[in-house]
Design an enzyme around this catalytic site. Structure first.
Site, PDB file in Angstrom:
ATOM      1  N   CYS A  82       3.558  83.148   6.361  1.00  0.00           N
ATOM      2  CA  CYS A  82       4.401  84.343   6.256  1.00  0.00           C
ATOM      3  C   CYS A  82       5.851  83.993   6.560  1.00  0.00           C
ATOM      4  CB  CYS A  82       3.967  85.425   7.242  1.00  0.00           C
ATOM      5  SG  CYS A  82       2.204  85.716   7.352  1.00  0.00           S
ATOM      6  N   HIS A  86       9.542  85.067   5.111  1.00  0.00           N
ATOM      7  CA  HIS A  86      10.114  86.124   5.938  1.00  0.00           C
ATOM      8  C   HIS A  86      10.890  85.619   7.144  1.00  0.00           C
ATOM      9  CE1 HIS A  86       8.273  89.368   3.714  1.00  0.00           C
ATOM     10  NE2 HIS A  86       7.113  88.756   3.756  1.00  0.00           N
ATOM     11  N   CYS A 120       0.657  90.942   0.071  1.00  0.00           N
ATOM     12  CA  CYS A 120       1.441  89.712   0.187  1.00  0.00           C
ATOM     13  C   CYS A 120       0.528  88.497   0.195  1.00  0.00           C
ATOM     14  CB  CYS A 120       2.257  89.723   1.494  1.00  0.00           C
ATOM     15  SG  CYS A 120       3.917  90.376   1.280  1.00  0.00           S
ATOM     16  N   CYS A 185      -6.595 121.825  15.662  1.00  0.00           N
ATOM     17  CA  CYS A 185      -6.526 121.209  16.985  1.00  0.00           C
ATOM     18  C   CYS A 185      -5.124 120.694  17.262  1.00  0.00           C
ATOM     19  CB  CYS A 185      -7.514 120.048  17.096  1.00  0.00           C
ATOM     20  SG  CYS A 185      -9.203 120.570  17.403  1.00  0.00           S
ATOM     21  N   ARG A 223      -8.833 105.279  13.648  1.00  0.00           N
ATOM     22  CA  ARG A 223      -8.744 106.477  14.485  1.00  0.00           C
ATOM     23  C   ARG A 223      -8.998 107.734  13.667  1.00  0.00           C
ATOM     24  NH1 ARG A 223      -9.873 109.601  17.100  1.00  0.00           N
ATOM     25  NH2 ARG A 223      -9.047 110.540  18.992  1.00  0.00           N
ATOM     26  N   CYS A 227     -11.928 110.691  14.082  1.00  0.00           N
ATOM     27  CA  CYS A 227     -11.698 112.133  14.097  1.00  0.00           C
ATOM     28  C   CYS A 227     -12.609 112.812  13.089  1.00  0.00           C
ATOM     29  CB  CYS A 227     -10.250 112.452  13.727  1.00  0.00           C
ATOM     30  SG  CYS A 227      -9.127 112.416  15.123  1.00  0.00           S
TER      31      CYS A 227
END
Lengths: 266, 106, 158
Positions: A82, A86, A120, A185, A223, A227
């Site tokens: 990378c 970068h 990438c 909520c 996450r 839920c």
């Protein structure tokens, strides 16, 4: 009955009660006024906040260490790292996580940070995409997101508007066996308690984060799936456009709030 | 290789009491949780962490399944002389990891 | 243990106050594993028949824990930490996890300060005890009661 299943059944019962108690008519939930928004950090206990504040104590730092190593590691058929393109992540990646998901004109669709990293890898490193929640993908995402810590979440570009609106529709629609919407909520009842835990406003400003419940670092999509399962609704597949749209809407909803990645949350 | 984050002050005044912080990635599977197939996932934890200061043990922690995942332990020691502070973790399934940090006493 | 009964009653009241209808039965199911008795036995295996005095030790755990998976804990012991007078070990026990031991920290005069912290797991609201073994053979303790809440939306098998 295992402790987890026992508590799940109890919480389920509470959610069912909540589903009946909330007014059936309101679908257009009230957006939180911009100056009343608060990060999940504010609702956490003192000790959990201390865990996040100290880099030497934040478990997310372990993934950052990995991410820093991966950044410079040559990989894929192109044998590239990378960092070769970068350069120093602290410079090149500064502000990036704060403006993702972003629109990719070439592919004519929105990508979140994980999708961009895998993009990438495929295009420039000629490497296999990393599976969702894979520790290397989390490490790279955490390393990139860390470079936006303290920066305000950027409002989405114009090209992202239809995707943000798609996300808003998902956020506000009732779904699942409990017939609950996210908004009921997180817009209408934030700050109140659900089974002893305060309901946060549900902002994405700390991701990827170390969730004490997971005992590991995880992504926003993980996450969101939690839920949806908790609401007894159908969880979209990892990487689904619905998730990208939801992420985009959540980032729009949190525009201007400071990034905290990698955060710690209960 | 487990990831480790050690926090030892790089320098300290002779005789001062310094705090050392250690964080290591480890699942610390307690051995009581059922997996997706209903069978108990076998225990897999770090059982011991030791710390040596120029070869002499200054701290030791016996760990049990009730220690949280990614164990974080902090303790104190007197900054006696310049040298090396070495850490070693051992555990189930032959787990073994080491780390070290240098300290300069002024 | 009267403290235990009070804690359970308060939790039930809190949950009922939160809007759960009477149709929901709340079972205070005790997970198989540690009990106050097994904790006492584990303590006895460390202190033998010696009397354990309350004092000198301060066990610091948030009284209300957000998630039992990772609980910040700090133990400090008043001691000059000299060769003649120091803390040899600090032992942590719990009474409701599947087994009673949590950790044992070995210190000594090189520590300078008896001040240790760690992150522990607590499977349920319960008492936690820290017992310090001193160089003169005496034992000192601090016992506290912790309430453990869970995250509201549990993951299930994903």
């Amino acid at each position: 009955m295992s402790a987890v299943r026992r508590h799940f059944s109890r919480n389920l019962a509470i959610l069912i009660a909540l589903g009946f108690a909330l007014p059936a008519t309101s679908v257009q939930a009230a957006e939180i006024p911009l100056d009343q928004r608060q990060s999940g950090y504010e609702t956490m206990g003192r000790e959990t906040r201390a865990m996040q504040d100290d880099d030497t104590a934040n478990p997310g730092s372990l993934w950052i260490l990995d991410g820093e190593a991966l950044w410079t590691k040559k990989t894929g058929a192109a044998n590239k790292a990378c960092g070769e393109c970068h350069k120093d992540a602290a410079t090149s990646m500064r502000g990036v996580a704060a403006r993702y998901p972003a629109f990719d004109s070439k592919q004519n669709k929105a990508l979140d940070l994980e999708a961009r990293i895998n993009n990438c890898r495929a295009e420039y490193q000629k490497a296999q995409p990393l599976p969702f929640e894979n520790k290397d993908l989390l490490a790279l995402t955490a390393h990139v997101a860390r470079q936006s810590r303290g920066l305000p979440i950027a409002p989405p570009s114009e090209k992202m508007t239809p995707i943000v609106e798609q996300g808003r529709a998902i956020f506000e629609k009732r779904q699942g066996q409990l017939n609950l919407s996210c908004a009921q909520c997180h817009d209408d009842n934030w700050g109140h308690k659900l089974a002893g835990a305060p309901i946060p406003q549900g902002h994405p400003n700390g991701y990827p984060l170390y969730r004490l419940e997971w005992q590991t670092l995880g992504s926003l999509q993980r996450r969101l799936r939690n839920c949806l399962v908790g609401m007894r609704a159908e969880g979209y597949a990892f990487g689904a456009p619905e998730f990208i749209a939801l992420e985009a809407f959540l980032m729009y909803r949190a525009r201007g709030m400071k990034m905290e990645s990698p955060a710690v949350r209960p | 290789m487990a990831r480790v984050l050690i926090n030892v002050p790089a320098t300290a005044k002779r005789g001062s009491v310094i705090q050392i912080k250690t964080l290591i990635s480890h699942i610390m599977e307690p051995g009581f949780r059922p997996g997706a197939d209903g069978n108990i996932i076998p225990r897999d934890i770090i059982t011991l962490m030791t710390c040596k200061y120029n070869g002499e043990e200054i701290f030791r922690a016996d760990m049990y399944p009730a220690m949280a995942a990614n164990p974080f332990v902090t303790f104190h020691t007197i900054a006696t002389e310049s040298g090396k502070i070495e850490f070693a973790w051992t555990g189930d399934n032959g787990f073994s990891e080491t780390a070290s940090a240098n300290i300069t006493i002024e | 243990m009267s403290t235990m009964a009070n804690t359970n009653a308060t939790r039930r009241e809190l949950l009922i106050g939160a809007g759960v209808t009477g149709a929901v039965m709340l079972l205070a199911v005790r997970p198989a594993g540690a009990t106050p008795e097994t904790m006492r036995a584990a303590i006895r295996s460390v202190v033998g028949e010696a009397a354990v005095k309350t004092g000198k030790v301060k066990l610091d755990i948030p009284p209300l824990v957000e998630n039992g998976n990772t609980v910040a804990m700090t133990v400090t012991v008043e001691s000059p930490m000299t060769a003649k007078d120091h803390v040899k070990t600090i032992n942590i026990f719990n009474e409701r996890n599947p087994q009673p031991n949590v950790a044992r920290f070995h210190l000594g005069p090189r520590a300078g300060k008896a001040d240790v912290s760690a992150r522990i797991r607590l499977s349920d609201s319960q008492n936690v005890i820290a017992i310090a073994e001193m160089s003169d053979g005496t034992f000192w303790q601090h016992e506290i009661s912790v309430i453990v809440t869970l995250a509201a939306c549990l993951e299930g098998n994903l």
